[in-house]
Design a protein around this motif. Sequence first.
Motif, PDB file in Angstrom:
ATOM      1  N   LEU A   1     -10.844  15.795  10.684  1.00 24.27           N
ATOM      2  CA  LEU A   1     -11.653  16.851  10.061  1.00 24.27           C
ATOM      3  C   LEU A   1     -11.757  18.069  10.970  1.00 24.27           C
ATOM      4  O   LEU A   1     -11.651  19.213  10.528  1.00 24.27           O
ATOM      5  CB  LEU A   1     -13.054  16.318   9.757  1.00 24.27           C
ATOM      6  N   ARG A   2     -11.961  17.813  12.241  1.00 22.46           N
ATOM      7  CA  ARG A   2     -12.126  18.886  13.210  1.00 22.46           C
ATOM      8  C   ARG A   2     -10.852  19.727  13.349  1.00 22.46           C
ATOM      9  O   ARG A   2     -10.913  20.903  13.702  1.00 22.46           O
ATOM     10  CB  ARG A   2     -12.541  18.290  14.561  1.00 22.46           C
ATOM     11  N   THR A   3      -9.709  19.134  13.056  1.00 21.10           N
ATOM     12  CA  THR A   3      -8.429  19.828  13.200  1.00 21.10           C
ATOM     13  C   THR A   3      -8.272  20.960  12.181  1.00 21.10           C
ATOM     14  O   THR A   3      -7.602  21.956  12.452  1.00 21.10           O
ATOM     15  CB  THR A   3      -7.271  18.818  13.037  1.00 21.10           C
ATOM     16  N   PHE A   4      -8.902  20.833  11.016  1.00 21.27           N
ATOM     17  CA  PHE A   4      -8.768  21.869   9.984  1.00 21.27           C
ATOM     18  C   PHE A   4      -9.466  23.152  10.413  1.00 21.27           C
ATOM     19  O   PHE A   4     -10.542  23.122  11.015  1.00 21.27           O
ATOM     20  CB  PHE A   4      -9.339  21.372   8.658  1.00 21.27           C
ATOM     21  N   ARG A   5      -8.853  24.271  10.060  1.00 22.20           N
ATOM     22  CA  ARG A   5      -9.435  25.561  10.425  1.00 22.20           C
ATOM     23  C   ARG A   5     -10.712  25.838   9.652  1.00 22.20           C
ATOM     24  O   ARG A   5     -11.578  26.572  10.122  1.00 22.20           O
ATOM     25  CB  ARG A   5      -8.418  26.674  10.215  1.00 22.20           C
ATOM     26  N   ARG A   6     -10.842  25.272   8.454  1.00 21.59           N
ATOM     27  CA  ARG A   6     -12.102  25.397   7.708  1.00 21.59           C
ATOM     28  C   ARG A   6     -12.307  24.151   6.861  1.00 21.59           C
ATOM     29  O   ARG A   6     -11.361  23.514   6.404  1.00 21.59           O
ATOM     30  CB  ARG A   6     -12.147  26.663   6.847  1.00 21.59           C
ATOM     31  N   ARG A   7     -13.578  23.824   6.658  1.00 20.54           N
ATOM     32  CA  ARG A   7     -13.995  22.712   5.819  1.00 20.54           C
ATOM     33  C   ARG A   7     -15.016  23.268   4.827  1.00 20.54           C
ATOM     34  O   ARG A   7     -15.952  23.967   5.231  1.00 20.54           O
ATOM     35  CB  ARG A   7     -14.631  21.589   6.656  1.00 20.54           C
ATOM     36  N   VAL A   8     -14.843  22.960   3.543  1.00 26.41           N
ATOM     37  CA  VAL A   8     -15.678  23.556   2.502  1.00 26.41           C
ATOM     38  C   VAL A   8     -16.128  22.483   1.522  1.00 26.41           C
ATOM     39  O   VAL A   8     -15.328  21.629   1.125  1.00 26.41           O
ATOM     40  CB  VAL A   8     -14.911  24.652   1.722  1.00 26.41           C
ATOM     41  N   VAL A   9     -17.404  22.541   1.132  1.00 27.68           N
ATOM     42  CA  VAL A   9     -17.898  21.672   0.061  1.00 27.68           C
ATOM     43  C   VAL A   9     -18.422  22.534  -1.083  1.00 27.68           C
ATOM     44  O   VAL A   9     -19.233  23.427  -0.874  1.00 27.68           O
ATOM     45  CB  VAL A   9     -19.000  20.700   0.557  1.00 27.68           C
ATOM     46  N   TYR A  10     -17.922  22.273  -2.278  1.00 30.39           N
ATOM     47  CA  TYR A  10     -18.438  22.883  -3.506  1.00 30.39           C
ATOM     48  C   TYR A  10     -19.307  21.840  -4.190  1.00 30.39           C
ATOM     49  O   TYR A  10     -18.886  20.686  -4.368  1.00 30.39           O
ATOM     50  CB  TYR A  10     -17.298  23.297  -4.428  1.00 30.39           C
ATOM     51  N   SER A  11     -20.513  22.231  -4.597  1.00 31.96           N
ATOM     52  CA  SER A  11     -21.484  21.273  -5.124  1.00 31.96           C
ATOM     53  C   SER A  11     -22.194  21.823  -6.351  1.00 31.96           C
ATOM     54  O   SER A  11     -22.526  23.012  -6.404  1.00 31.96           O
ATOM     55  CB  SER A  11     -22.550  20.961  -4.057  1.00 31.96           C
ATOM     56  N   ASN A  12     -22.429  20.966  -7.323  1.00 30.70           N
ATOM     57  CA  ASN A  12     -23.268  21.323  -8.464  1.00 30.70           C
ATOM     58  C   ASN A  12     -24.737  21.185  -8.080  1.00 30.70           C
ATOM     59  O   ASN A  12     -25.148  20.129  -7.592  1.00 30.70           O
ATOM     60  CB  ASN A  12     -22.977  20.400  -9.649  1.00 30.70           C
ATOM     61  N   VAL A  13     -25.515  22.233  -8.336  1.00 29.99           N
ATOM     62  CA  VAL A  13     -26.949  22.154  -8.016  1.00 29.99           C
ATOM     63  C   VAL A  13     -27.714  21.374  -9.088  1.00 29.99           C
ATOM     64  O   VAL A  13     -28.857  20.960  -8.864  1.00 29.99           O
ATOM     65  CB  VAL A  13     -27.558  23.561  -7.852  1.00 29.99           C
ATOM     66  N   GLY A  14     -27.121  21.184 -10.241  1.00 27.05           N
ATOM     67  CA  GLY A  14     -27.777  20.439 -11.307  1.00 27.05           C
ATOM     68  C   GLY A  14     -26.799  20.114 -12.421  1.00 27.05           C
ATOM     69  O   GLY A  14     -25.661  20.582 -12.431  1.00 27.05           O
ATOM     70  N   TYR A  15     -27.237  19.278 -13.344  1.00 29.86           N
ATOM     71  CA  TYR A  15     -26.465  18.872 -14.520  1.00 29.86           C
ATOM     72  C   TYR A  15     -25.216  18.069 -14.181  1.00 29.86           C
ATOM     73  O   TYR A  15     -24.424  17.765 -15.073  1.00 29.86           O
ATOM     74  CB  TYR A  15     -26.095  20.076 -15.393  1.00 29.86           C
ATOM     75  N   ASP A  16     -25.020  17.737 -12.904  1.00 29.91           N
ATOM     76  CA  ASP A  16     -23.954  16.799 -12.548  1.00 29.91           C
ATOM     77  C   ASP A  16     -24.580  15.423 -12.572  1.00 29.91           C
ATOM     78  O   ASP A  16     -25.349  15.065 -11.687  1.00 29.91           O
ATOM     79  CB  ASP A  16     -23.385  17.120 -11.160  1.00 29.91           C
ATOM     80  N   HIS A  17     -24.265  14.634 -13.564  1.00 26.46           N
ATOM     81  CA  HIS A  17     -24.933  13.352 -13.747  1.00 26.46           C
ATOM     82  C   HIS A  17     -24.302  12.229 -12.931  1.00 26.46           C
ATOM     83  O   HIS A  17     -24.819  11.113 -12.919  1.00 26.46           O
ATOM     84  CB  HIS A  17     -24.937  12.976 -15.235  1.00 26.46           C
ATOM     85  N   ILE A  18     -23.199  12.548 -12.244  1.00 24.73           N
ATOM     86  CA  ILE A  18     -22.469  11.535 -11.487  1.00 24.73           C
ATOM     87  C   ILE A  18     -22.727  11.640  -9.989  1.00 24.73           C
ATOM     88  O   ILE A  18     -22.949  10.634  -9.304  1.00 24.73           O
ATOM     89  CB  ILE A  18     -20.951  11.655 -11.758  1.00 24.73           C
ATOM     90  N   VAL A  19     -22.706  12.864  -9.468  1.00 18.72           N
ATOM     91  CA  VAL A  19     -22.845  13.107  -8.028  1.00 18.72           C
ATOM     92  C   VAL A  19     -23.966  14.107  -7.790  1.00 18.72           C
ATOM     93  O   VAL A  19     -23.919  15.243  -8.279  1.00 18.72           O
ATOM     94  CB  VAL A  19     -21.522  13.636  -7.425  1.00 18.72           C
ATOM     95  N   GLY A  20     -24.983  13.692  -7.048  1.00 16.75           N
ATOM     96  CA  GLY A  20     -26.134  14.542  -6.789  1.00 16.75           C
ATOM     97  C   GLY A  20     -25.829  15.687  -5.830  1.00 16.75           C
ATOM     98  O   GLY A  20     -24.848  15.658  -5.072  1.00 16.75           O
TER      99      GLY A  20
END
Length: 359
Positions: A230-249
């Motif tokens: 993970l540290r080797t990558f120049r950037r790490r990004v997470v895209y997240s739903n703030v709501g209405y995602d019933h599978i992943v909080g």
Amino acid sequence: MENGEGVKNGVCSTESVNGSCDVWSCNESDSSSADHLVIMVHGILGSASDWKFGAEQFVRMLPDKVIVHCSERNASRLTLDGVDVMGERLAQEVLEVIQRKPNLRKISFIAHSVGGLVARYAIGRLYRPLIDENLGESPADREGLKATIGGLEAMNFITVATPHLGSRGNKQVPFLFGVNAFEKAAGLVIHWIFRRTGRHLFLTDVDEGKPPLLKQMIEDYGDCFFMSALRTFRRRVVYSNVGYDHIVGWRTSSIRRNSELPKWEDHLNEKYPHIVYEERCKSYDSEGTDLILTEENNSDKIEEELVTGLSRVSWEKVDVSFHSSRQRFAAHSVIQVKDNVMHIEGADVIQHIIDHILL
């Protein structure tokens, strides 16, 4: 788009490591100049076609620059075999693609849902430390040289609605409505539905006395260099739903404690109407510090360990909301544009990924 269709004037074509339609590239003259491999990984019970829209947008907007491979080795029920088994398959698949494309110099991963965990496992296998007997030991001798992923320069590691902290804990699986009894029961029966993958997600896997797999993956464990990779990558990004995602909080997908969830507004930019918050989080070394366990953040010990461990590298965090969308109840699929008709309102998220990717 049909398999084998030619490419003229910027239209995309496909080829594959085994004859199916999963590697998206530019036309024959362009493909030789593309040196950046983008690996797209689908989620549970998914297939390579889940990223069809995203792959098409990538090669259309970045001609001569990228080859996009939509992973196919873990399709459908194979996604129930466990994060580790899927990660091993993905790592082998990536190596086969690299061997077929000798001009490649760079690599990025974009993964949806459980696919983000599979990708994290795979890069731990693909990590290649900098070893060159001809180099001296001084920093000057090694300046500018880095470890690689499968022999390629690691650029972007991007996940979309991925349960990085697992699915156990309060409101980590929103369709359980935050009811404690439901959440506890889910942890007891999930393996009946999602087999080994379910045990990994709910951290109920205990193999030969080892810690749960997700806990192993917050360090370099055994012969897998999870955090070094993970540290080797120049950037790490997470895209997240703030709501209405019933599978992943929201908490698990954005690698945050409950108290760290930000306040957000309707949108930040007209070009990306569903992007509601962006944050750059620096890495911090938490060695020797006490775990933060409070009633307020609804966290247990192992979840706090996962947050703390993953925060040892920097992350860009992009929060997404489809709260005013007609498709909001399918947010988990919309954020990926799993179907280019039903889920097209998530196209601005794909555009945001493309516009910000390092090449």
